[in-house]
Write a protein that holds these residues in place. Structure first.
Motif, PDB file in Angstrom:
ATOM      1  N   SER A   1       1.663   4.329  11.943  1.00  0.00           N
ATOM      2  CA  SER A   1       1.331   3.680  10.673  1.00  0.00           C
ATOM      3  C   SER A   1       1.696   2.209  10.742  1.00  0.00           C
ATOM      4  O   SER A   1       2.545   1.796  11.540  1.00  0.00           O
ATOM      5  CB  SER A   1       2.050   4.351   9.502  1.00  0.00           C
ATOM      6  N   CYS A   2       1.046   1.422   9.891  1.00  0.00           N
ATOM      7  CA  CYS A   2       1.284  -0.015   9.823  1.00  0.00           C
ATOM      8  C   CYS A   2       1.029  -0.477   8.393  1.00  0.00           C
ATOM      9  O   CYS A   2      -0.051  -0.240   7.849  1.00  0.00           O
ATOM     10  CB  CYS A   2       0.374  -0.755  10.803  1.00  0.00           C
ATOM     11  N   THR A   3       2.022  -1.091   7.770  1.00  0.00           N
ATOM     12  CA  THR A   3       1.925  -1.570   6.393  1.00  0.00           C
ATOM     13  C   THR A   3       2.369  -3.018   6.344  1.00  0.00           C
ATOM     14  O   THR A   3       3.360  -3.388   6.972  1.00  0.00           O
ATOM     15  CB  THR A   3       2.822  -0.738   5.451  1.00  0.00           C
ATOM     16  N   ALA A   4       1.646  -3.851   5.581  1.00  0.00           N
ATOM     17  CA  ALA A   4       1.978  -5.267   5.476  1.00  0.00           C
ATOM     18  C   ALA A   4       2.085  -5.681   4.017  1.00  0.00           C
ATOM     19  O   ALA A   4       1.423  -5.115   3.141  1.00  0.00           O
ATOM     20  CB  ALA A   4       0.926  -6.113   6.184  1.00  0.00           C
ATOM     21  N   ASP A   5       2.939  -6.680   3.771  1.00  0.00           N
ATOM     22  CA  ASP A   5       3.099  -7.211   2.417  1.00  0.00           C
ATOM     23  C   ASP A   5       3.606  -8.644   2.498  1.00  0.00           C
ATOM     24  O   ASP A   5       4.170  -9.054   3.511  1.00  0.00           O
ATOM     25  CB  ASP A   5       4.064  -6.342   1.608  1.00  0.00           C
TER      26      ASP A   5
ATOM     27  N   LYS B   1      15.257   2.203  -6.970  1.00  0.00           N
ATOM     28  CA  LYS B   1      15.124   1.713  -8.342  1.00  0.00           C
ATOM     29  C   LYS B   1      16.459   1.202  -8.872  1.00  0.00           C
ATOM     30  O   LYS B   1      16.536   0.122  -9.469  1.00  0.00           O
ATOM     31  CB  LYS B   1      14.586   2.833  -9.247  1.00  0.00           C
ATOM     32  N   GLU B   2      17.531   1.971  -8.645  1.00  0.00           N
ATOM     33  CA  GLU B   2      18.855   1.548  -9.087  1.00  0.00           C
ATOM     34  C   GLU B   2      19.303   0.287  -8.354  1.00  0.00           C
ATOM     35  O   GLU B   2      19.934  -0.604  -8.938  1.00  0.00           O
ATOM     36  CB  GLU B   2      19.877   2.669  -8.862  1.00  0.00           C
ATOM     37  N   GLU B   3      18.977   0.204  -7.081  1.00  0.00           N
ATOM     38  CA  GLU B   3      19.342  -0.985  -6.308  1.00  0.00           C
ATOM     39  C   GLU B   3      18.655  -2.231  -6.856  1.00  0.00           C
ATOM     40  O   GLU B   3      19.279  -3.293  -6.992  1.00  0.00           O
ATOM     41  CB  GLU B   3      18.964  -0.781  -4.834  1.00  0.00           C
ATOM     42  N   VAL B   4      17.375  -2.100  -7.181  1.00  0.00           N
ATOM     43  CA  VAL B   4      16.625  -3.242  -7.710  1.00  0.00           C
ATOM     44  C   VAL B   4      17.189  -3.666  -9.068  1.00  0.00           C
ATOM     45  O   VAL B   4      17.353  -4.864  -9.339  1.00  0.00           O
ATOM     46  CB  VAL B   4      15.123  -2.907  -7.815  1.00  0.00           C
TER      47      VAL B   4
ATOM     48  N   VAL C   1       8.243  -0.849  -1.824  1.00  0.00           N
ATOM     49  CA  VAL C   1       8.527   0.215  -0.864  1.00  0.00           C
ATOM     50  C   VAL C   1       7.310   0.294   0.047  1.00  0.00           C
ATOM     51  O   VAL C   1       6.203   0.590  -0.396  1.00  0.00           O
ATOM     52  CB  VAL C   1       8.772   1.569  -1.547  1.00  0.00           C
ATOM     53  N   MET C   2       7.531   0.022   1.317  1.00  0.00           N
ATOM     54  CA  MET C   2       6.443   0.015   2.294  1.00  0.00           C
ATOM     55  C   MET C   2       6.430   1.375   2.999  1.00  0.00           C
ATOM     56  O   MET C   2       7.337   1.687   3.767  1.00  0.00           O
ATOM     57  CB  MET C   2       6.633  -1.131   3.285  1.00  0.00           C
TER      58      MET C   2
ATOM     59  N   HIS D   1      10.431   7.890   6.843  1.00  0.00           N
ATOM     60  CA  HIS D   1      10.578   6.510   7.279  1.00  0.00           C
ATOM     61  C   HIS D   1       9.759   5.582   6.379  1.00  0.00           C
ATOM     62  O   HIS D   1       8.548   5.431   6.556  1.00  0.00           O
ATOM     63  CB  HIS D   1      10.133   6.339   8.732  1.00  0.00           C
ATOM     64  N   SER D   2      10.415   4.993   5.397  1.00  0.00           N
ATOM     65  CA  SER D   2       9.807   3.960   4.563  1.00  0.00           C
ATOM     66  C   SER D   2      10.703   2.734   4.615  1.00  0.00           C
ATOM     67  O   SER D   2      11.893   2.827   4.922  1.00  0.00           O
ATOM     68  CB  SER D   2       9.657   4.444   3.113  1.00  0.00           C
ATOM     69  N   TRP D   3      10.117   1.581   4.304  1.00  0.00           N
ATOM     70  CA  TRP D   3      10.874   0.341   4.347  1.00  0.00           C
ATOM     71  C   TRP D   3      10.949  -0.233   2.940  1.00  0.00           C
ATOM     72  O   TRP D   3       9.936  -0.376   2.259  1.00  0.00           O
ATOM     73  CB  TRP D   3      10.213  -0.653   5.295  1.00  0.00           C
ATOM     74  N   HIS D   4      12.181  -0.535   2.496  1.00  0.00           N
ATOM     75  CA  HIS D   4      12.420  -1.007   1.140  1.00  0.00           C
ATOM     76  C   HIS D   4      12.779  -2.488   1.188  1.00  0.00           C
ATOM     77  O   HIS D   4      13.677  -2.883   1.936  1.00  0.00           O
ATOM     78  CB  HIS D   4      13.555  -0.217   0.494  1.00  0.00           C
ATOM     79  N   VAL D   5      12.095  -3.292   0.388  1.00  0.00           N
ATOM     80  CA  VAL D   5      12.293  -4.741   0.410  1.00  0.00           C
ATOM     81  C   VAL D   5      12.400  -5.288  -1.009  1.00  0.00           C
ATOM     82  O   VAL D   5      11.574  -4.965  -1.873  1.00  0.00           O
ATOM     83  CB  VAL D   5      11.130  -5.465   1.131  1.00  0.00           C
ATOM     84  N   PHE D   6      13.410  -6.122  -1.228  1.00  0.00           N
ATOM     85  CA  PHE D   6      13.524  -6.891  -2.470  1.00  0.00           C
ATOM     86  C   PHE D   6      13.789  -8.339  -2.095  1.00  0.00           C
ATOM     87  O   PHE D   6      14.682  -8.623  -1.283  1.00  0.00           O
ATOM     88  CB  PHE D   6      14.675  -6.376  -3.340  1.00  0.00           C
TER      89      PHE D   6
END
Length: 354
Positions: A332-336, A140-143, A161-162, A169-174
């Motif tokens: 697991s598999c997450t897409a965005d 949140k602070e990074e965004v 956040v994926m 293990h989560s993946w953070h994307v901005f």
């Protein structure tokens, strides 16, 4: 601008988490555009001193570097930096403050007639999140920091956040862009691979003997050969560096494409990363072969792979097939979808239960 394989220096001692070194990198990718009459040079005309000043803000230094006609690749005391005429990719580990590079980089780009057209920030889940300094204390602070420090004309923005079934293990994307459509070259992809719980026998090869009398470059080349890293892409020019007492970084240069590996080998928080860019037109076999070699080198307990692609080609299916053929199971598999960056598919793997 670097024209040859040059330059090594001893790394400085920057703050380290009390509980251990943070291997998971923060990654920032900035794309620029402009009317520069020497656009073929662009950002590569920046003085090395200017780059060093930016890295000082981040809290890291250059330890080795190589360049060709397409881009310059720097091994840093905390990961890597790649400078193309209109693109910069910088990834740093430990307790570095990567996002503090944004403002000075935008100013330097302005000096050579370029303005920011896209910003992408990604990272995994920190092993030691409480050790991270501002603005990396939370996603949140990074965004918020990113929103406040990138130009307002980058109006298409998305943060996500994926998650995975593995809570650690989560993946953070901005992503922020001045275009809503996908303007990447069709078929291009980026693979970001994070590996934890490395094979202990392999991890020991990334430790140096006390007072070995070797330079970081010499010790790095020995590690590249001893571990099999040199065989991952035999066509690449490798710029490698071994840290004292342990740790390893490598940049591979193959035409206009880069690859990079970073290793934190200590027991209890061992970590290795691999990143590369490619094209789906290289064929499924090329992607699978590279990924298999990487996983076979490190033999990790957990693998996570984020595949970013600009086309509808399902690179992630090739990733899954390649890793599962090595005795691992996708958990697991997450897409965005992200503006102008294309699709991101994040997958996690662990060994199959017997």
């Amino acid at each position: 601008m670097f024209h040859s394989s040059i330059c090594s220096a001893s790394s400085e001692n920057f703050p380290m988490a009390l509980s251990g070194f943070e291997g998971f990198e923060k990654r920032l990718e900035l794309h620029f555009s402009g009317d520069d009459p020497v656009i073929g040079i662009g950002l590569r005309q920046l003085h090395f001193q200017s780059i060093e000043e930016v890295l000082h803000e981040v809290q890291c230094t250059v330890v080795s570097a190589v360049g060709n006609q397409y881009f310059d690749a720097y091994v840093l005391s905390e990961s890597s930096l790649f400078v193309y005429p209109t693109k910069i990719i910088i990834k740093t580990c430990g307790t570095t403050q990567l996002l503090k590079s944004i403002r000075p980089l935008l100013l330097l780009a302005c000096q050579v007639g370029l303005s920011l057209s896209q910003c992408k920030y990604t990272r995994g889940s920190f092993i030691f999140p409480k050790a991270q300094p501002y603005p990396h204390t939370s996603f949140k602070e990074e965004v918020i920091y990113l929103e406040e420090n990138i130009p307002s004309h980058l109006c298409y923005r998305k943060a996500s956040v994926m998650p995975s079934i593995l809570t650690s293990h989560s993946w953070h994307v901005f992503v922020a862009s001045n275009e809503s459509h996908d303007d990447l070259p069709d078929g291009s992809f980026t693979l970001e691979v994070c590996m934890t719980e490395l094979d202990r026998v392999l991890a020991r090869k990334f430790f140096r003997r006390p007072d070995d009398g070797k330079t970081g470059d010499t010790a790095g080349k020995e590690m590249t050969e001893a571990t099999g890293i040199g065989g991952i892409n035999e066509n690449a020019l490798i710029c490698d560096f071994a840290f004292d007492p342990c740790g390893y970084s490598m940049n591979g240069v193959d035409g206009d494409r880069y690859s990079t590996i970073h290793v934190t080998p200590e027991d209890g928080f061992s970590y290795g990363s691999f990143e590369c860019v490619g094209s789906v037109y290289d064929g499924r076999d090329g992607i699978a072969r590279t990924l298999k070699k990487v996983v076979q080198v490190f033999r990790p307990g957990t693998v996570s792979v984020a595949a970013t692609t600009s086309s509808s080609h399902e690179v992630w299916t090739v990733v899954a097939s390649a890793v599962e053929q090595l005795g691992m199971k996708r958990r697991s598999c997450t897409a965005d979808e992200f503006p102008a960056a294309g699709s991101v598919v994040f997958q996690t793997f662990t060994p199959r239960r017997k």
